[in-house]
Design an enzyme around this catalytic site. Structure first.
Site, mmCIF file in Angstrom:
data_model
loop_
_atom_site.group_PDB
_atom_site.id
_atom_site.type_symbol
_atom_site.label_atom_id
_atom_site.label_comp_id
_atom_site.label_asym_id
_atom_site.label_seq_id
_atom_site.Cartn_x
_atom_site.Cartn_y
_atom_site.Cartn_z
ATOM 1 N N CYS A 97 0.828 -1.203 0.000
ATOM 2 C CA CYS A 97 0.000 0.000 0.000
ATOM 3 C C CYS A 97 0.870 1.265 0.000
ATOM 4 O O CYS A 97 2.054 1.229 0.336
ATOM 5 C CB CYS A 97 -0.937 0.006 1.207
ATOM 6 S SG CYS A 97 -0.098 0.261 2.786
ATOM 7 N N ASP A 134 2.261 6.833 15.718
ATOM 8 C CA ASP A 134 1.547 5.602 15.344
ATOM 9 C C ASP A 134 1.478 4.567 16.461
ATOM 10 O O ASP A 134 0.400 4.096 16.804
ATOM 11 C CB ASP A 134 2.198 4.999 14.092
ATOM 12 C CG ASP A 134 1.342 3.940 13.440
ATOM 13 O OD1 ASP A 134 0.114 3.964 13.637
ATOM 14 O OD2 ASP A 134 1.890 3.089 12.727
ATOM 15 N N LEU A 169 0.816 10.863 10.266
ATOM 16 C CA LEU A 169 0.539 11.701 11.424
ATOM 17 C C LEU A 169 1.458 11.372 12.599
ATOM 18 O O LEU A 169 1.837 10.219 12.801
ATOM 19 C CB LEU A 169 -0.918 11.516 11.880
ATOM 20 C CG LEU A 169 -2.008 11.810 10.842
ATOM 21 C CD1 LEU A 169 -3.363 11.360 11.372
ATOM 22 C CD2 LEU A 169 -2.034 13.292 10.486
ATOM 23 N N CYS A 198 -15.541 -0.914 0.217
ATOM 24 C CA CYS A 198 -14.699 -1.776 1.052
ATOM 25 C C CYS A 198 -14.873 -3.238 0.646
ATOM 26 O O CYS A 198 -15.992 -3.766 0.699
ATOM 27 C CB CYS A 198 -15.044 -1.591 2.523
ATOM 28 S SG CYS A 198 -14.024 -2.607 3.619
ATOM 29 N N CYS A 243 -10.243 2.247 0.286
ATOM 30 C CA CYS A 243 -11.080 3.297 0.859
ATOM 31 C C CYS A 243 -10.472 4.684 0.671
ATOM 32 O O CYS A 243 -11.165 5.691 0.854
ATOM 33 C CB CYS A 243 -11.366 3.027 2.332
ATOM 34 S SG CYS A 243 -9.915 3.064 3.394
ATOM 35 N N ARG A 281 17.902 -12.990 4.797
ATOM 36 C CA ARG A 281 18.836 -11.903 4.485
ATOM 37 C C ARG A 281 18.337 -11.096 3.284
ATOM 38 O O ARG A 281 18.379 -9.860 3.303
ATOM 39 C CB ARG A 281 20.229 -12.466 4.205
ATOM 40 C CG ARG A 281 21.239 -11.396 3.788
ATOM 41 C CD ARG A 281 22.629 -11.969 3.612
ATOM 42 N NE ARG A 281 23.193 -12.392 4.897
ATOM 43 C CZ ARG A 281 24.402 -12.905 5.035
ATOM 44 N NH1 ARG A 281 25.171 -13.085 3.969
ATOM 45 N NH2 ARG A 281 24.852 -13.251 6.223
#
Length: 378
Positions: A97, A134, A169, A198, A243, A281
């Site tokens: 994403c 977060d 944020l 959704c 969304c 790795r």
């Protein structure tokens, strides 16, 4: 220096260090949020990744005694990439994403907040500050909403007028008394596109999310993915943008202010088949710098296995058979069985029958049985 002068200086300095938007909020308890969190727990809509102590999440002074202000910051990230590789037969691709593009945003926001803290200590040595991004106790969204960064959309994201919801944020609690900014009025109105779009119905209604159904959450889990969600995940390896991409407020929003957030196309849209046998790795070297790696390679590999099945990628047959027979992890073997069942060729079904003869794990045996059930005996 007056509070107004301090606020002006902090806001001006934030622009110098690459903070795209800054807002100031009171430290009053987040009573509406508290009620909502209690209801989320009652309905079992929470994900389990949140801070479990609701008081800590809603009462800033529990985190920093004598706190007077919360400073909220936002950094914009891009929604489009240059030279995006195409997913095609013979080279099926997965997708991280947008919030996982570039360098892990936690590190970038922590850097900006540390610089802001250092500056505040210079101009107001008496101040005590505590920053978080977060994973802290406070709700980034609730703070940003109160601080006027944006409004809380029906997609459960903060939507800013300047950057849409494509923002990261973070916040800083401080003992400085600074005038709060005004909240932005909700702009979603009657629009319900995110709820309707959704893929799993995780947005129960505008502003209410059943996290256990959210694809962004499901891609992070390490166990076997419930069958009803497997095709809905599609080629997503980490997170979900649906969304956000359907939101009218995000139309035309694509901001490239920060080099750290620029994606490497081969990292954020990688070929799926090589992921099945990637070493620890190699995984760390390739994906370690991005936010999507924080749960390790197992969820990414499981999602890649399932995506190849959803694509019915016959070209990956040998790799999937190898995983079914050789991978030491039952979850990955079971996922490979499902994908071979989706491919459904003679060779795929034969591999399922062969694996059935030596598979000792009950859950994997059930996956094999379910995968070969629709197909005739070879």
């Amino acid at each position: 220096m007056t509070g107004a002068e301090l606020k002006e200086k902090i806001a001006a300095y934030s622009k110098e260090i690459g903070i795209d938007k800054i807002g100031f909020a009171s430290t009053d308890p987040f009573l509406t949020l508290k009620d909502r969190l209690i209801e989320q727990q009652r309905l079992q809509y929470h994900s389990g990744f949140e801070e479990p102590d609701i008081e800590k999440r809603t009462e800033p002074e529990r985190l920093l005694p004598e706190a007077k202000t919360i400073i909220s910051i936002a950094l914009a990230y891009p929604s489009k990439m240059e030279n995006e590789p195409k997913s095609r037969k013979g080279d099926r691709r997965g997708m991280f994403c947008r919030a996982s593009w570039g360098v892990d945003y936690h590190n970038v926001l922590k850097d900006r907040l540390q610089k802001l803290e250092d500056y505040i200590q210079e101009i107001a040595p008496e101040a005590r500050n505590q920053s978080m991004v977060d994973t802290g106790e406070l709700s980034d969204r609730a703070v940003a909403e109160r601080a006027g960064i944006g409004w809380s959309g029906k997609n459960c994201a903060i939507i800013t007028p300047e950057f849409g919801s494509y923002v990261y944020l973070g916040e800083m609690i401080t003992t400085l008394s600074l005038e709060p900014d005004k909240e932005i009025t909700d702009q979603c109105g009657t629009c319900n596109k995110c709820v309707d779009a959704c893929p799993t119905g995780a947005l129960v209604q505008g502003g209410q999310l059943d996290a256990g159904k959210c694809i962004a959450y499901l891609t992070l889990t390490k166990g076997s993915l419930p069958e009803r969600f497997r095709k809905k995940i599609g080629n997503r390896l980490y997170g979900c943008d649906t969304c956000q991409t359907v939101c009218p407020e995000n139309k035309g929003m694509d901001h490239h202010q920060h080099e750290e957030f620029e994606p490497d196309p081969e990292v954020v849209k990688p070929s799926l088949e090589p992921l099945l046998t990637i070493s620890n790795r190699e995984f760390k070297n390739t994906f370690g710098p991005i936010a999507g790696s924080w749960r390790g390679k197992k969820p990414i590999q499981r999602n890649a296995v399932l995506a190849l099945g959803t694509y019915k990628a016959e070209e990956a047959l040998d790799s999937l058979v190898h995983v079914l027979h050789r991978d030491p992890r039952p979850v990955i073997r079971g996922s490979a069985a499902w994908s071979l069942g989706q491919i459904g060729t003679k060779e795929a079904v034969e591999a399922l029958y062969e694996a059935e003869q030596h598979e000792s794990e009950e859950d994997v045996q059930e996956e094999i049985a379910s995968a070969k059930a629709p197909h005739a005996v070879p």
